[in-house]
Write an enzyme that holds these catalytic residues in place. Sequence first.
Site, PDB file in Angstrom:
ATOM      1  N   LYS A   1       8.189   1.716  15.575  1.00  0.00           N
ATOM      2  CA  LYS A   1       6.928   1.978  14.885  1.00  0.00           C
ATOM      3  C   LYS A   1       6.090   0.713  15.046  1.00  0.00           C
ATOM      4  CE  LYS A   1       4.872   3.695  10.634  1.00  0.00           C
ATOM      5  NZ  LYS A   1       3.708   2.844  10.800  1.00  0.00           N
TER       6      LYS A   1
ATOM      7  N   TYR B   1       0.831  -1.188   0.000  1.00  0.00           N
ATOM      8  CA  TYR B   1       0.000   0.000   0.000  1.00  0.00           C
ATOM      9  C   TYR B   1       0.876   1.253   0.000  1.00  0.00           C
ATOM     10  CZ  TYR B   1      -3.148   3.519   1.709  1.00  0.00           C
ATOM     11  OH  TYR B   1      -3.842   4.674   1.841  1.00  0.00           O
ATOM     12  N   ASP B   2       1.902   1.261   0.868  1.00  0.00           N
ATOM     13  CA  ASP B   2       2.798   2.420   0.953  1.00  0.00           C
ATOM     14  C   ASP B   2       3.478   2.697  -0.387  1.00  0.00           C
ATOM     15  OD1 ASP B   2       2.205   2.694   3.602  1.00  0.00           O
ATOM     16  OD2 ASP B   2       3.988   1.641   4.318  1.00  0.00           O
TER      17      ASP B   2
ATOM     18  N   ASP C   1       3.303  -1.943  14.888  1.00  0.00           N
ATOM     19  CA  ASP C   1       2.365  -2.278  13.822  1.00  0.00           C
ATOM     20  C   ASP C   1       1.009  -2.630  14.433  1.00  0.00           C
ATOM     21  OD1 ASP C   1       1.411  -2.692  11.334  1.00  0.00           O
ATOM     22  OD2 ASP C   1       2.418  -4.610  11.013  1.00  0.00           O
TER      23      ASP C   1
ATOM     24  N   CYS D   1       6.388 -41.451  -2.679  1.00  0.00           N
ATOM     25  CA  CYS D   1       6.681 -42.267  -3.847  1.00  0.00           C
ATOM     26  C   CYS D   1       7.550 -43.393  -3.294  1.00  0.00           C
ATOM     27  CB  CYS D   1       7.464 -41.454  -4.878  1.00  0.00           C
ATOM     28  SG  CYS D   1       8.237 -42.534  -6.099  1.00  0.00           S
TER      29      CYS D   1
ATOM     30  N   GLU E   1      11.851   5.818  18.086  1.00  0.00           N
ATOM     31  CA  GLU E   1      10.829   4.990  18.736  1.00  0.00           C
ATOM     32  C   GLU E   1      10.462   3.823  17.827  1.00  0.00           C
ATOM     33  OE1 GLU E   1       7.375   7.313  19.648  1.00  0.00           O
ATOM     34  OE2 GLU E   1       8.526   8.855  20.704  1.00  0.00           O
TER      35      GLU E   1
ATOM     36  N   SER F   1      -0.670  11.527  10.552  1.00  0.00           N
ATOM     37  CA  SER F   1      -0.015  10.282  10.159  1.00  0.00           C
ATOM     38  C   SER F   1       1.493  10.517  10.118  1.00  0.00           C
ATOM     39  CB  SER F   1      -0.564   9.881   8.797  1.00  0.00           C
ATOM     40  OG  SER F   1      -0.021   8.664   8.412  1.00  0.00           O
ATOM     41  N   LEU F   2       2.220   9.727   9.374  1.00  0.00           N
ATOM     42  CA  LEU F   2       3.673   9.890   9.279  1.00  0.00           C
ATOM     43  C   LEU F   2       4.103   9.671   7.841  1.00  0.00           C
ATOM     44  CD1 LEU F   2       5.090   7.721  12.213  1.00  0.00           C
ATOM     45  CD2 LEU F   2       5.376  10.185  11.959  1.00  0.00           C
TER      46      LEU F   2
ATOM     47  N   LYS G   1      11.804  11.195  15.492  1.00  0.00           N
ATOM     48  CA  LYS G   1      11.070  12.420  15.813  1.00  0.00           C
ATOM     49  C   LYS G   1      12.041  13.502  16.258  1.00  0.00           C
ATOM     50  CE  LYS G   1       7.008   9.877  17.344  1.00  0.00           C
ATOM     51  NZ  LYS G   1       6.112   9.470  18.429  1.00  0.00           N
TER      52      LYS G   1
ATOM     53  N   LYS H   1      10.729   2.733   7.236  1.00  0.00           N
ATOM     54  CA  LYS H   1       9.993   1.459   7.194  1.00  0.00           C
ATOM     55  C   LYS H   1      10.942   0.290   6.951  1.00  0.00           C
ATOM     56  CE  LYS H   1       5.979   1.017   6.648  1.00  0.00           C
ATOM     57  NZ  LYS H   1       4.573   1.254   6.511  1.00  0.00           N
TER      58      LYS H   1
ATOM     59  N   TYR I   1       2.417   7.219  22.980  1.00  0.00           N
ATOM     60  CA  TYR I   1       3.595   7.958  22.523  1.00  0.00           C
ATOM     61  C   TYR I   1       3.352   9.448  22.234  1.00  0.00           C
ATOM     62  CZ  TYR I   1       1.311   6.579  18.186  1.00  0.00           C
ATOM     63  OH  TYR I   1       0.373   6.344  17.217  1.00  0.00           O
TER      64      TYR I   1
ATOM     65  N   CYS J   1       3.890 -40.111  -8.965  1.00  0.00           N
ATOM     66  CA  CYS J   1       5.103 -39.344  -8.648  1.00  0.00           C
ATOM     67  C   CYS J   1       5.504 -38.499  -9.859  1.00  0.00           C
ATOM     68  CB  CYS J   1       6.231 -40.307  -8.280  1.00  0.00           C
ATOM     69  SG  CYS J   1       7.833 -39.505  -8.222  1.00  0.00           S
TER      70      CYS J   1
ATOM     71  N   GLU K   1      -0.787   3.248  20.451  1.00  0.00           N
ATOM     72  CA  GLU K   1      -0.975   2.188  19.465  1.00  0.00           C
ATOM     73  C   GLU K   1      -1.447   0.927  20.179  1.00  0.00           C
ATOM     74  OE1 GLU K   1      -0.347   3.453  16.572  1.00  0.00           O
ATOM     75  OE2 GLU K   1      -0.169   1.776  15.172  1.00  0.00           O
TER      76      GLU K   1
ATOM     77  N   CYS L   1      13.337 -44.396  -8.055  1.00  0.00           N
ATOM     78  CA  CYS L   1      12.842 -43.100  -8.553  1.00  0.00           C
ATOM     79  C   CYS L   1      14.023 -42.138  -8.731  1.00  0.00           C
ATOM     80  CB  CYS L   1      11.830 -42.538  -7.556  1.00  0.00           C
ATOM     81  SG  CYS L   1      11.367 -40.842  -7.903  1.00  0.00           S
TER      82      CYS L   1
ATOM     83  N   ARG M   1      -8.862   6.290  15.061  1.00  0.00           N
ATOM     84  CA  ARG M   1      -8.456   7.473  14.321  1.00  0.00           C
ATOM     85  C   ARG M   1      -9.491   7.890  13.275  1.00  0.00           C
ATOM     86  NH1 ARG M   1      -2.904   7.839  11.083  1.00  0.00           N
ATOM     87  NH2 ARG M   1      -3.932   6.314   9.777  1.00  0.00           N
TER      88      ARG M   1
ATOM     89  N   CYS N   1       8.917 -40.201 -11.393  1.00  0.00           N
ATOM     90  CA  CYS N   1       9.012 -41.513 -12.034  1.00  0.00           C
ATOM     91  C   CYS N   1       7.660 -42.056 -12.493  1.00  0.00           C
ATOM     92  CB  CYS N   1       9.655 -42.513 -11.081  1.00  0.00           C
ATOM     93  SG  CYS N   1       8.624 -42.877  -9.656  1.00  0.00           S
TER      94      CYS N   1
HETATM   95  S1  IVH Z   1       3.777   9.286  15.775  1.00  0.00           S
HETATM   96  C1  IVH Z   1       2.286  13.260  14.995  1.00  0.00           C
HETATM   97  N1  IVH Z   1       4.906   7.211  16.874  1.00  0.00           N
HETATM   98  O1  IVH Z   1       2.221   4.699  12.624  1.00  0.00           O
HETATM   99  C2  IVH Z   1       2.279  11.859  15.441  1.00  0.00           C
HETATM  100  N2  IVH Z   1       3.203   6.819  15.288  1.00  0.00           N
HETATM  101  O2  IVH Z   1       2.260   5.276   9.705  1.00  0.00           O
HETATM  102  C3  IVH Z   1       2.318  10.904  14.321  1.00  0.00           C
HETATM  103  N3  IVH Z   1       2.722   4.458  14.912  1.00  0.00           N
HETATM  104  O3  IVH Z   1      -0.631   6.685  12.474  1.00  0.00           O
HETATM  105  C4  IVH Z   1       2.407   9.507  14.746  1.00  0.00           C
HETATM  106  N4  IVH Z   1       4.185   3.652  16.340  1.00  0.00           N
HETATM  107  O4  IVH Z   1      -0.611   4.725  14.147  1.00  0.00           O
HETATM  108  C5  IVH Z   1       3.993   7.633  15.993  1.00  0.00           C
HETATM  109  N5  IVH Z   1       6.006   5.485  17.963  1.00  0.00           N
HETATM  110  C6  IVH Z   1       5.083   5.899  17.087  1.00  0.00           C
HETATM  111  C7  IVH Z   1       4.271   5.008  16.372  1.00  0.00           C
HETATM  112  C8  IVH Z   1       3.342   5.508  15.466  1.00  0.00           C
HETATM  113  C9  IVH Z   1       3.248   3.352  15.490  1.00  0.00           C
HETATM  114  C10 IVH Z   1       1.673   4.429  13.886  1.00  0.00           C
HETATM  115  C11 IVH Z   1       0.586   5.440  14.104  1.00  0.00           C
HETATM  116  C12 IVH Z   1       0.618   6.291  12.859  1.00  0.00           C
HETATM  117  C13 IVH Z   1       1.243   5.362  11.876  1.00  0.00           C
HETATM  118  C14 IVH Z   1       1.847   6.134  10.718  1.00  0.00           C
END
Ligand code: IVH
Length: 680
Positions: free
Chosen positions: A117, A37-38, A119, A431, A115, A83-84, A295, A319, A231, A413, A179, A436, A138, A416
């Site tokens: 990320k 998707y990304d 999932d 077999c 931090e 989002s990010l 960040k 990612k 977070y 098979c 999350e 064979c 969200r 053979c």
């Molecule tokens: S910060 C302004 N920190 O990743 C704040 N997001 O692909 C923006 N996510 O929507 C998000 N771990 O659901 C932040 N340590 C982390 C995260 C995190 C997972 C998720 C979050 C965000 C998505 C973006």
Amino acid sequence: MTDNAEIDELLKLQKDINVHFYRYHVLDQPLISDYEYDILIKRLRELEARHPEMVTADSPTQRIGALAADRFQKVTHPAPILSLANAFSNADLTAWYDRIVKLDPKVAKSGYVLEPKIDGLTVVLRYENGILVQGATRGDGEIGEDVTSNVRTIKSIPLKIPVIEGSIQAPELLIVRGEVFILRDDFVKLNQKLEENGEKTYQNPRNTAAGSLRQLDSSLTRTRPLTILIYAIVQSSDPLPETQWDLISYLRDLGFPVSDLIERADSFHEVLKNTPRWIERRDSIPYEVDGVVIKLNDLRVAEELGFVGKDPRGAIALKYPAREVTTILKDIGVNVGRTGVLTPYAIFEPVEVGGVTVSKATLHNFDFIADKDIRILDRVLIKRAGDVIPYVIGPITEARTGLEMPWQMPKTCPSCGQEVEHLAGEVAWYCVNGACPAQLVRNLEHFVSRGAMDIVGMGIKIVEQLAETGIVKDVADLYRLKKEDLLGLEGYKDKKADNLIEGIQASKNQSLARLIIGLGIRGVGEVAAADLANKFNDLSELASASSLQLQQMEGFGPNTADAIVDWFARPANQALVAKLKEVGVWPLASQSSGPAKRWYLDGKTFVITGTLPTLSRDQAKELIEINGGKVTDSVSKKTDYLVVGESAGSKLDKAISLGVSQLSEEALRELIAELEKSNG
Ligand code: IVH
């Protein structure tokens, strides 16, 4: 590419991504992985940048979530839930840094926080006077769904702050963001339970977490092992800490669960230096992490930078390569193993997963295909974690078009043509033709391999040639090969032919243990072969042993003992043993230089946890023990190493807390190889 072709691609992407979006956010039934998707979004952004006139209000780049499903009450977030932006390499990160430092030179002095990320899925929690009053998803970033009663079932979420009397007080109004996810171990246990109850199992922790949180019946949510890490603060009536680092400590002091992996980097250079370590540690984290979030530490600078679309400029996600991707199953092939067992494998459109391109993956056995109802032309979800061989999780049935065709397992098979057979109560099909060709190739391959007779210069290609031309019909025939036989084969000139014959003849000096390994008896690996060679003087003595006699040996259960007796009872194998003697492959135990045990790991204690990429638990134990190490069940201060595989659980946590070193399967092998080298 012409402009027209680009615009066609752009329009198609806008349409397709919107469908993926709806399936993902509203239905919780994605057809493609997050990573795919990304990539689609990234491509669409590129195309839209070149054709800005095509950016319509309904383009998926113009929003970050789908509309909330109607089933829940709507919640208007007090501020956009951002989002990010994604980066896929250190070069992308550098481009990000260059962009923002140009916008605001203060960036150069801000410092960073790294931090995990996680999932999972975002939730927004609202506390009034320290009481949790609302939990929301969200949604589209502005309006989410009210899932308060579900959120309340998540045990790690404080319902009241302070949790412990006397700790710091919550602001009058506090809205935090975190999350929700499921620990890998909990996910495995949940699926085991569902399977035992005959219920449908889940495909991955993330979708399970999402589905569970958006359950209308919160008593069901309660039975799902959801957890959370916080977070960010979306809004507060009190002044906020000035840095992300202090904000995390503040959240922790308030009683929120925060990740203990979060770290600080003082310079951007340090960020770049640290990212490879974050990629390496992926498997040692007990939950699914799809990247590392970088960040700006200075929250004021971050705030001033603002955002592009819905992505804040002051943070970015690096990612990881996707471990789960989907692709189209083109066909199913069948491998014939050394023992004649038939193993189906998937042949699919090549796809990148976990950083490598793959086009094949095992399908385990025929029952697996039937149980999962895998059909040709299905879109299938495949996974490759760490250095594990890729495997198929199952079909995405929602993506079916009607063109998919059920697959019939072969009645004969594929090598053979002999009819395949099946033992009652066993999953495997065999077999049973001793002649064979496919089995012969696998047998020869095993016999000449490094772990068995170790014949120098003998690779898979020559093995196949020898088997296909019929020059070699069993392993003993190798010792009858003459130079002339080889000269007719592709790539075999004078010298090369001489060398190979020499290598083959030299292997007559290999130990009895190695010869026993080479026979390929089911369940007889390095350790068992060494024990047998200690007890019996030659193959004839071993051949006349009874199952009971074998079972009296330590480590020999009825299965292995019976497998040995069965092997020697087969007339074809009896003929082979006689032939080996005739051609002079007849090592005696009394000639061997003692047991094949090695003591490189002497005095070291190991614990094994999680699923290792290639070895089973027993095999890993065997590898450690044959090298002199000891394997125990639980981690303590006395443990020297924890061997860690996928989905490692509490043992890993304990090892980390006790400072016990961790090894991957590969690192374990390297350790042994190193010691072997230094011991000469
Ligand atoms: S910060 C302004 N920190 O990743 C704040 N997001 O692909 C923006 N996510 O929507 C998000 N771990 O659901 C932040 N340590 C982390 C995260 C995190 C997972 C998720 C979050 C965000 C998505 C973006």
